[in-house]
Design a protein around this motif. Sequence first.
Motif, PDB file in Angstrom:
ATOM      1  N   UNK A   1      -4.957  -2.810  -1.004  1.00 55.95           N
ATOM      2  CA  UNK A   1      -4.165  -3.885  -0.774  1.00 55.95           C
ATOM      3  C   UNK A   1      -4.340  -5.371   0.142  1.00 55.95           C
ATOM      4  N   UNK A   2      -5.462  -4.982   0.782  1.00 56.09           N
ATOM      5  CA  UNK A   2      -5.977  -5.956   1.805  1.00 56.09           C
ATOM      6  C   UNK A   2      -7.124  -6.563   1.072  1.00 56.09           C
ATOM      7  N   UNK A   3      -7.351  -6.341  -0.404  1.00 60.37           N
ATOM      8  CA  UNK A   3      -8.724  -7.049  -0.913  1.00 60.37           C
ATOM      9  C   UNK A   3     -10.023  -6.883  -0.581  1.00 60.37           C
ATOM     10  N   UNK A   4     -10.112  -5.631   0.081  1.00 57.00           N
ATOM     11  CA  UNK A   4     -11.531  -5.325   0.631  1.00 57.00           C
ATOM     12  C   UNK A   4     -11.905  -3.900   0.095  1.00 57.00           C
TER      13      UNK A   4
ATOM     14  N   UNK B   1       0.668  -1.170   0.023  1.00 62.83           N
ATOM     15  CA  UNK B   1       0.013  -0.196  -0.105  1.00 62.83           C
ATOM     16  C   UNK B   1       0.801   1.244  -0.046  1.00 62.83           C
ATOM     17  N   UNK B   2       2.108   1.118  -0.206  1.00 63.74           N
ATOM     18  CA  UNK B   2       2.990   1.951  -0.411  1.00 63.74           C
ATOM     19  C   UNK B   2       3.112   3.129   0.656  1.00 63.74           C
ATOM     20  N   UNK B   3       3.196   2.552   2.010  1.00 68.24           N
ATOM     21  CA  UNK B   3       3.374   3.326   3.335  1.00 68.24           C
ATOM     22  C   UNK B   3       4.697   2.562   3.950  1.00 68.24           C
ATOM     23  N   UNK B   4       5.261   3.378   4.747  1.00 62.95           N
ATOM     24  CA  UNK B   4       6.142   3.079   5.525  1.00 62.95           C
ATOM     25  C   UNK B   4       5.810   1.935   6.673  1.00 62.95           C
TER      26      UNK B   4
ATOM     27  N   UNK C   1      -6.779   9.270   2.792  1.00 59.86           N
ATOM     28  CA  UNK C   1      -6.044   8.804   1.890  1.00 59.86           C
ATOM     29  C   UNK C   1      -4.793   7.840   2.206  1.00 59.86           C
ATOM     30  N   UNK C   2      -4.743   7.288   3.465  1.00 63.22           N
ATOM     31  CA  UNK C   2      -4.166   6.122   3.715  1.00 63.22           C
ATOM     32  C   UNK C   2      -5.046   5.016   3.609  1.00 63.22           C
ATOM     33  N   UNK C   3      -6.433   5.094   3.807  1.00 61.87           N
ATOM     34  CA  UNK C   3      -7.321   4.007   4.030  1.00 61.87           C
ATOM     35  C   UNK C   3      -7.557   3.393   2.645  1.00 61.87           C
ATOM     36  N   UNK C   4      -7.776   4.071   1.695  1.00 62.34           N
ATOM     37  CA  UNK C   4      -7.933   3.747   0.203  1.00 62.34           C
ATOM     38  C   UNK C   4      -7.015   2.599  -0.257  1.00 62.34           C
ATOM     39  N   UNK C   5      -5.483   2.853  -0.377  1.00 64.45           N
ATOM     40  CA  UNK C   5      -4.523   2.054  -0.626  1.00 64.45           C
ATOM     41  C   UNK C   5      -4.645   0.866   0.374  1.00 64.45           C
TER      42      UNK C   5
ATOM     43  N   UNK D   1     -15.708   0.869   1.764  1.00 63.97           N
ATOM     44  CA  UNK D   1     -16.991   0.737   2.541  1.00 63.97           C
ATOM     45  C   UNK D   1     -16.694  -0.442   3.625  1.00 63.97           C
ATOM     46  N   UNK D   2     -16.348  -1.435   3.324  1.00 58.79           N
ATOM     47  CA  UNK D   2     -16.238  -2.579   4.263  1.00 58.79           C
ATOM     48  C   UNK D   2     -15.264  -2.119   5.376  1.00 58.79           C
ATOM     49  N   UNK D   3     -14.131  -1.488   5.037  1.00 53.33           N
ATOM     50  CA  UNK D   3     -13.246  -1.428   6.137  1.00 53.33           C
ATOM     51  C   UNK D   3     -13.595  -0.067   7.138  1.00 53.33           C
ATOM     52  N   UNK D   4     -14.688   0.576   6.757  1.00 52.52           N
ATOM     53  CA  UNK D   4     -15.002   1.592   7.790  1.00 52.52           C
ATOM     54  C   UNK D   4     -16.659   1.283   8.080  1.00 52.52           C
ATOM     55  N   UNK D   5     -17.266   0.194   7.570  1.00 49.83           N
ATOM     56  CA  UNK D   5     -18.619   0.128   7.943  1.00 49.83           C
ATOM     57  C   UNK D   5     -18.864   0.068   9.504  1.00 49.83           C
ATOM     58  N   UNK D   6     -20.013   0.826   9.814  1.00 50.02           N
ATOM     59  CA  UNK D   6     -20.174   0.880  11.196  1.00 50.02           C
ATOM     60  C   UNK D   6     -20.537  -0.201  12.063  1.00 50.02           C
TER      61      UNK D   6
END
Length: 196
Positions: A61-64, A33-36, A53-57, A67-72
């Motif tokens: 990268x995690x294949x999700x 995901x091109x982060x350190x 801008x960090x959550x999108x990559x 929306x699924x990552x931040x779903x309440x």
Amino acid sequence: MTQEVALDTVIRQRIRGLRLARGWSLDALAARCHLSPSTLSRLETGHRRIALDQLVPIARALGTTLDQLVEAVDDEDVVIRPQPTHTRGLTTWLLSREDALHGVTVAKMRITPERPTGAEHLGVHPGREWFTVLSGTACLRLGARTILVRAGDAAEFSTMVPHAIGAHAGPVEILTIFDHDGERAHLHAPDDAPQR
């Protein structure tokens, strides 16, 4: 504010959980995901604020999805209280929600010998079906074949073959999974109008 902090914690847990489920180190995910690795570590542990801008990559990268990552998290969505519907020889309890993942419907069915399974009741639709027998013995009609499926056994078959599931020598209870076409064919068939 408390709800926002709770969701933030859940997002961090999801990132770490998905990374570990894939067997990836911090370095492996960071490279994807091109982060350190240190930035990713601080995101997972809560020592750094999460930015969109960090959550999108990370999600990509995690294949999700984002929306699924931040779903309440909503505790109301956890428990399903199925209501039985009845047709001749069949009682059905829907065990999944209408908006279930990938359009899959899970149902428990109690079938009695009164359920019609003659040649005129064999259905055909695109897809595959799966069921497991919880108690009793199911009589699976696949075209000209009749297959007995006993408690503890499961069956999977192409639904392009004319088919029907009945009860053999007494009631049978099954747990079944339908795709969208199977749900429409079996749970909303015009000749199986629910009885009150």
